[in-house]
Design an enzyme around this catalytic site. Sequence first.
Site, PDB file in Angstrom:
ATOM      1  N   LYS A 212       7.904  14.878  -9.344  1.00  0.00           N
ATOM      2  CA  LYS A 212       8.130  16.387  -8.833  1.00  0.00           C
ATOM      3  C   LYS A 212       9.820  16.597  -9.082  1.00  0.00           C
ATOM      4  O   LYS A 212      10.448  17.523  -9.374  1.00  0.00           O
ATOM      5  CB  LYS A 212       7.847  16.587  -7.296  1.00  0.00           C
ATOM      6  CG  LYS A 212       8.062  18.321  -7.161  1.00  0.00           C
ATOM      7  CD  LYS A 212       7.297  18.471  -5.597  1.00  0.00           C
ATOM      8  CE  LYS A 212       8.162  19.846  -5.372  1.00  0.00           C
ATOM      9  NZ  LYS A 212       7.263  20.518  -3.853  1.00  0.00           N
ATOM     10  N   GLU A 218      12.048   4.733  -6.662  1.00  0.00           N
ATOM     11  CA  GLU A 218      10.766   3.759  -7.146  1.00  0.00           C
ATOM     12  C   GLU A 218      10.375   4.247  -8.517  1.00  0.00           C
ATOM     13  O   GLU A 218      10.256   3.333  -9.581  1.00  0.00           O
ATOM     14  CB  GLU A 218       9.301   3.855  -6.373  1.00  0.00           C
ATOM     15  CG  GLU A 218       9.654   3.480  -4.754  1.00  0.00           C
ATOM     16  CD  GLU A 218       9.993   4.203  -3.681  1.00  0.00           C
ATOM     17  OE1 GLU A 218      10.774   5.255  -4.178  1.00  0.00           O
ATOM     18  OE2 GLU A 218       9.821   4.358  -2.915  1.00  0.00           O
ATOM     19  N   GLY A 274       3.967  17.849  -3.148  1.00  0.00           N
ATOM     20  CA  GLY A 274       3.497  16.667  -3.994  1.00  0.00           C
ATOM     21  C   GLY A 274       2.090  16.232  -3.552  1.00  0.00           C
ATOM     22  O   GLY A 274       1.335  16.062  -4.376  1.00  0.00           O
ATOM     23  N   ARG A 275       1.637  16.448  -2.175  1.00  0.00           N
ATOM     24  CA  ARG A 275       0.340  15.773  -1.963  1.00  0.00           C
ATOM     25  C   ARG A 275      -0.601  17.032  -2.313  1.00  0.00           C
ATOM     26  O   ARG A 275      -1.655  16.573  -2.027  1.00  0.00           O
ATOM     27  CB  ARG A 275       0.314  15.660  -0.466  1.00  0.00           C
ATOM     28  CG  ARG A 275       0.990  16.478   0.521  1.00  0.00           C
ATOM     29  CD  ARG A 275       1.101  16.026   1.994  1.00  0.00           C
ATOM     30  NE  ARG A 275       1.910  16.984   2.762  1.00  0.00           N
ATOM     31  CZ  ARG A 275       3.250  17.052   2.861  1.00  0.00           C
ATOM     32  NH1 ARG A 275       3.865  16.325   1.843  1.00  0.00           N
ATOM     33  NH2 ARG A 275       3.715  17.968   3.815  1.00  0.00           N
ATOM     34  N   GLU A 360       0.921  13.038   6.031  1.00  0.00           N
ATOM     35  CA  GLU A 360       2.214  13.490   5.563  1.00  0.00           C
ATOM     36  C   GLU A 360       2.210  14.833   5.979  1.00  0.00           C
ATOM     37  O   GLU A 360       3.467  15.463   6.202  1.00  0.00           O
ATOM     38  CB  GLU A 360       2.506  13.238   4.115  1.00  0.00           C
ATOM     39  CG  GLU A 360       4.045  13.344   3.778  1.00  0.00           C
ATOM     40  CD  GLU A 360       4.291  12.837   2.203  1.00  0.00           C
ATOM     41  OE1 GLU A 360       4.885  11.806   2.323  1.00  0.00           O
ATOM     42  OE2 GLU A 360       4.186  13.585   1.280  1.00  0.00           O
ATOM     43  N   HIS A 391     -19.602  -4.159   6.714  1.00  0.00           N
ATOM     44  CA  HIS A 391     -19.524  -5.749   7.020  1.00  0.00           C
ATOM     45  C   HIS A 391     -18.111  -6.399   7.380  1.00  0.00           C
ATOM     46  O   HIS A 391     -17.821  -7.595   7.137  1.00  0.00           O
ATOM     47  CB  HIS A 391     -19.875  -6.575   5.660  1.00  0.00           C
ATOM     48  CG  HIS A 391     -21.707  -6.123   5.471  1.00  0.00           C
ATOM     49  ND1 HIS A 391     -22.686  -6.946   5.678  1.00  0.00           N
ATOM     50  CD2 HIS A 391     -22.176  -5.104   4.622  1.00  0.00           C
ATOM     51  CE1 HIS A 391     -23.707  -6.396   5.525  1.00  0.00           C
ATOM     52  NE2 HIS A 391     -23.326  -5.120   4.732  1.00  0.00           N
ATOM     53  N   LYS A 514      14.285   6.028   3.424  1.00  0.00           N
ATOM     54  CA  LYS A 514      15.123   6.029   2.058  1.00  0.00           C
ATOM     55  C   LYS A 514      16.463   5.589   2.018  1.00  0.00           C
ATOM     56  O   LYS A 514      17.117   4.856   1.421  1.00  0.00           O
ATOM     57  CB  LYS A 514      14.790   7.141   1.456  1.00  0.00           C
ATOM     58  CG  LYS A 514      13.469   7.453   1.171  1.00  0.00           C
ATOM     59  CD  LYS A 514      13.325   8.780   0.248  1.00  0.00           C
ATOM     60  CE  LYS A 514      11.805   9.501   0.161  1.00  0.00           C
ATOM     61  NZ  LYS A 514      11.692  10.852  -0.532  1.00  0.00           N
TER      62      LYS A 514
HETATM   63  O1  F6P Z   1       8.678  10.332  -0.080  1.00  0.00           O
HETATM   64  C1  F6P Z   1       7.619  11.381   0.126  1.00  0.00           C
HETATM   65  C2  F6P Z   1       7.329  12.257  -1.210  1.00  0.00           C
HETATM   66  O2  F6P Z   1       8.636  12.959  -1.171  1.00  0.00           O
HETATM   67  C3  F6P Z   1       6.038  12.666  -1.530  1.00  0.00           C
HETATM   68  O3  F6P Z   1       5.744  14.009  -0.624  1.00  0.00           O
HETATM   69  C4  F6P Z   1       5.936  12.939  -2.868  1.00  0.00           C
HETATM   70  O4  F6P Z   1       4.460  13.044  -3.010  1.00  0.00           O
HETATM   71  C5  F6P Z   1       6.595  11.364  -3.257  1.00  0.00           C
HETATM   72  O5  F6P Z   1       7.413  11.399  -2.453  1.00  0.00           O
HETATM   73  C6  F6P Z   1       7.033  11.517  -4.539  1.00  0.00           C
HETATM   74  O6  F6P Z   1       7.907  12.369  -4.867  1.00  0.00           O
HETATM   75  P1  F6P Z   1       8.173  12.838  -6.468  1.00  0.00           P
HETATM   76  O7  F6P Z   1       6.917  13.489  -7.035  1.00  0.00           O
HETATM   77  O8  F6P Z   1       9.376  13.828  -6.383  1.00  0.00           O
HETATM   78  O9  F6P Z   1       8.762  11.475  -7.086  1.00  0.00           O
END
Ligand code: F6P
Length: 553
Positions: A212, A218, A274-275, A360, A391, A514
């Site tokens: 987003k 990452e 995002g979620r 979240e 199990h 972060k």
């Molecule tokens: O760090 C949490 C977050 O902001 C989530 O809310 C989001 O889904 C995820 O990181 C990834 O963010 P992006 O889509 O901006 O890479």
Amino acid sequence: MADTTSRTRLDQTPEWHALARHREEFGATHLRELFDADPERGRRYTLRVGDLYLDYSKHLVTDETLRLLRDLAAATGVAGLRDAMFRGEKINITEDRAVLHTALRAPSAESIEVDGTDVVPGVQHVLTRMSTFADRVRSGDWRGHTGKPVRAVVNVGIGGSDLGPAMAYEALRAYTRRDLTVRFVSNVDGADLHEAVRDLDPETTLFVIASKTFTTVETLTNAAAAKRWLLAGLGAGDEAVAKHFVALSTNAAKVAEFGIDTDNMFEFWDWVGGRYSYDSAIGLSLMVAIGPGAFREMLAGFRLVDEHFRGAPPEENAPLLLGLLGVWYGNFFDAQSHAVLPYSHYLSKFTAYLQQLDMESNGKATDRGGERVGWQTGPVVWGTPGTNGQHAYYQLLHQGTKMIPADLIGFARPVAELGDLAGQHDLLMANLFAQGQALAFGKTAAEVAAEGVPAAQVPHRTFPGNRPTTTILADGLTPSVLGQLVALYEHKVFVQGAVWDIDSFDQWGVELGKVLAKRLEPALVDGAGGAEVPGLDGSTVALVDAYRALRGR
Ligand code: F6P
């Protein structure tokens, strides 16, 4: 604009006090007693929403409980906030944003305005672009740098840019083109990307970079590594990127900065959290896998539950009911967690997806007015598919000291392509029903003793029962049913956030880690280690030093 600030604190409302009194009266009432008192309970406490059949009879509630919970929802303005959300008002107060994932599944005839602009045409435009692109990849028309058709799609994203499409891809595997390989890379641990690409051919691989913000470390790290892998494999320069990389983002400037042509970018908007985003452009990898038709069916499923949530009366409103049941247990029984137990192997990532959606959203302790809450908020959400969990950890569910309300999710029909294996389905479902039964009704000491069990063993083999479950059944796990299920949980989470008076749509709690990671990283590699990082605590200094020693630095 919905008034979200000037209300009586939740635990000061008469409705809260009424529930607290009711809880005292409820005491240790057992589900056995509730069923004895009302033999019709198993049919009466059910709801139908679209293709979903919900049984909430095995909950520690009476008509009175449900009435008091609905009163609490009314007093806390759940319906008003819901309507404000659907209208596009900026109910995400800390980020001053609208919350409009519902617009992603609105029909083209609808008009929903944000800051005076109708957002629906933009949604439809992106869906059309996604469909054209997905069809090109599926048909082999989209070709890589050397002219070969794409056969593998690797989604690179994390959190909401990974969990949703990865979960839905798994859930709808039976609907996917089996001749396309689709993988999901999220972890900054290089092992994730390594394992995802090690057997792929760069000539026929497409990377979908999903972020987003397009600033997530990452994702940018993995995307850069993917680019290196691709260009090295092709023996090509940046000119090859256009055929092998597309971006899903709200941030065109950052996409361009990374080196992806914005013609190959599929847009979404800051009013999609995002979620809550996998039915936006973030679902592109999924759409490539299942095709635009099935993707639209999934959107229709979401929409069906949106309409239900918006229009159904409180007594029949499933997300409202599920949300309120969670409030009942979390706030009046001290339940700390909630298990989601799908009896479908295809839903193996469903609970992980719900963890982000729920935790979240509602893992907050500051109310919408900026004060510390005085009540429990979001639960720990966890679970894995049955029957595997039976199990492993179900022992604790049945005989442990904790109350863990659970959702049992199952389907009447296995997916069509299972052939001979479909015969196993009744056994799977018998297990689902048996677990709900055992959790609710248990086995008394008298019943155990009557079986001739030695007296010393009776307490160990007694099951207290009285452990609440919701059972959700549907005919089959279709794209539409998946959309219905996800929307059901989205709105359940909404209801709880509204009652608890928190902003369910920000996520400030992820920021500190972060920042600290960024500050720490150089100390792992260069200089004299942790002692050089200003203000670092003794434990972390020692850990950094231990790590460096192990790495021979
Ligand atoms: O760090 C949490 C977050 O902001 C989530 O809310 C989001 O889904 C995820 O990181 C990834 O963010 P992006 O889509 O901006 O890479």
